[in-house]
Design an enzyme around this catalytic site. Structure first.
Site, PDB file in Angstrom:
ATOM      1  N   ASP A 168      21.241  22.342  -6.301  1.00 12.42           N
ATOM      2  CA  ASP A 168      21.869  23.599  -6.719  1.00 12.42           C
ATOM      3  C   ASP A 168      21.280  23.921  -8.097  1.00 12.42           C
ATOM      4  OD1 ASP A 168      23.538  25.527  -7.846  1.00 12.42           O
ATOM      5  OD2 ASP A 168      25.271  24.863  -6.678  1.00 12.42           O
ATOM      6  N   ARG A 188      24.063  42.242   9.519  1.00  5.66           N
ATOM      7  CA  ARG A 188      24.491  40.851   9.357  1.00  5.66           C
ATOM      8  C   ARG A 188      23.316  39.887   9.596  1.00  5.66           C
ATOM      9  NH1 ARG A 188      26.394  37.793  13.282  1.00  5.66           N
ATOM     10  NH2 ARG A 188      27.495  39.431  14.395  1.00  5.66           N
TER      11      ARG A 188
END
Ligand SMILES: Cc1ncc(COP(=O)(O)O)c(C=O)c1O
Length: 411
Positions: free
Chosen positions: A203, A78
């Site tokens: 983005d 993780r």
């Protein structure tokens, strides 16, 4: 606190970016960089293809703190895993960034970045025409955290200086926009944001780093839904951010806690997809250019949207900030919603599906998919009419796509 540290020692401060990878000569181009980048054969038993480290945890030396200081220990997937570093390094090099990191989805990248960098009372300046998931975050989650949003229409976005209030924390843009494919002047937005003390997030999912590098135009952070062009085969869900060591480092700290981690196998697929990104985009840019031109003169098509088609001003922005215009085209089919539906039913090659950026061409109806959360008034205000369909052109032969699209229009 001490129990938690016992169970999960704090991640070592690893140097991101080029750490552990062979350096390529400065003169290599993007295609070569994608093919030969992120090599470290001495780590991988000489393997030419980086292996998948399908493990959740790693052996660490008894002298953990010394190894951590050297930054050469992995701990827990993780937090970090060599398989995840491969696509992160390829994207870092392509976006010409100091650092990059990958996520389990584009929304994982976007929401983690917002949560890492925004505080109560902050103001975000955001385009009204952002991707629906980003809009949901800014409309529903941000206000609960005391974050204010100044919304900007596509028309207002032509004057960025008038849109960024003094003291705003960040500006979030997409260019080209979805599904209108309008383009915004990123350099001018960066200057307007910085003058008021805000950071500019872009983005870059629609453009890809092959067609546009926002960091070079002054943006502070680039975000991607890697699910689209970067993965490129519609078989992996992933996200990424790239920017300065400082910003990406701050986002990584939250990333570790929020946990939108990419799986090692998905990271392998993403790296595999990235190797051919430049080649795919060459064909997709060509398909976008030729098909947008051909459909513009088709008698069953009312309007065509493609980057640069909106106005001379946007054409000039495209010439300055984009190397290619991409493979996304939106058309309005004559006959409204019924006409659009008839068109979809008669396609033989192009799939009717949401999402975009894969090798296979897809077509979808924005008012039913990416823009479904908008009311009828909001759709009208954004010029998303009932007969509008969005095409994501893949890498098929241009003539075949043209034939399928025109046959379906004639039907
Ligand atoms: C421009 C853009 N940004 C972000 C996202 C979210 O990415 P993901 O679906 O990988 O979470 C999407 C998804 O369609 C998108 O189109």
């Amino acid at each position: 606190v001490s129990d938690r540290e016992e169970a999960e020692p704090k991640a070592p401060a690893r140097a991101r970016g080029t750490s552990g990878f062979d350096r390529l000569p400065d003169w290599v181009g993007p295609t070569t960089r994608l093919v030969h980048g992120a090599r470290r054969p001495d780590w991988n038993a000489g393997a030419v293809v980086p292996p998948i480290y399908q493990t959740t945890t790693f052996h660490y030396p008894a002298e953990f703190s010394e190894a951590a200081e050297r930054g050469d220990v992995h701990l827990y997937t993780r937090l970090d895993n060599p398989s995840l570093e491969v696509p992160a390094e390829l994207l870092r090099a392509l976006e010409r960034a100091e650092a990059a990191t990958v996520f389990g989805s584009g929304m994982g990248a976007i929401s983690t970045s917002f949560l890492a960098l925004l505080r109560p009372q902050d103001t975000v300046v955001a385009l009204e025409s952002l991707y629906g998931g980003t809009l949901d975050f800014l409309r529903d989650i941000a206000p609960r955290l005391g974050i204010r949003v100044r919304w900007v229409s596509d028309a207002e976005a032509a004057e960025p200086e008038a849109c960024v209030p003094e003291g705003a924390a960040l500006v979030h843009l997409e260019s080209p926009t979805n599904p209108q494919l309008r383009v915004h002047d990123l350099r001018r937005w960066a200057e307007a944001a910085h003058r008021r003390g805000a950071k500019l997030f872009v983005d870059n999912t629609f453009a890809t780093p092959i067609n546009q590098n926002p960091l070079e135009l002054g943006a502070d952070l680039v975000l991607h839904s890697a699910t689209k062009y970067l993965g490129g085969h519609a078989d992996v869900t992933a996200g990424a951010v790239a920017g300065s060591e400082e910003l990406v480092g701050a986002i990584e700290e939250y990333h570790h806690t929020l946990g939108a981690a990419l799986d090692p196998f998905a990271a392998f697929l993403l790296a595999r997809g990235l190797r051919t990104l430049a080649l795919r985009l060459d064909r997709q840019n060509e398909n976008g250019r030729r098909i947008s031109e051909a459909l513009a003169s088709h008698r069953r098509v009312e309007a065509v949207r493609y980057p640069g088609r909106w106005s001379e001003r946007e054409e000039e922005i495209c010439r300055r900030q984009m190397r290619g215009r991409g493979g996304m085209v939106a058309i309005t089919v004559r006959g409204g919603a019924a006409g659009a539906r008839r068109f979809l039913r008669h396609l033989r090659l192009v799939h009717v599906a949401s999402s975009f950026g894969g090798v296979e061409s897809l077509v979808s109806v924005p008012s039913e998919t990416s823009q479904r959360h908008l009311s009828a008034d909001e759709l009208r205000a954004r010029g998303i009419d009932e007969g509008m369909v969005r095409l994501s052109l893949g890498i098929e032969d241009t003539e075949d796509l043209l034939r399928d699209l025109t046959d379906a229009l004639e039907a």
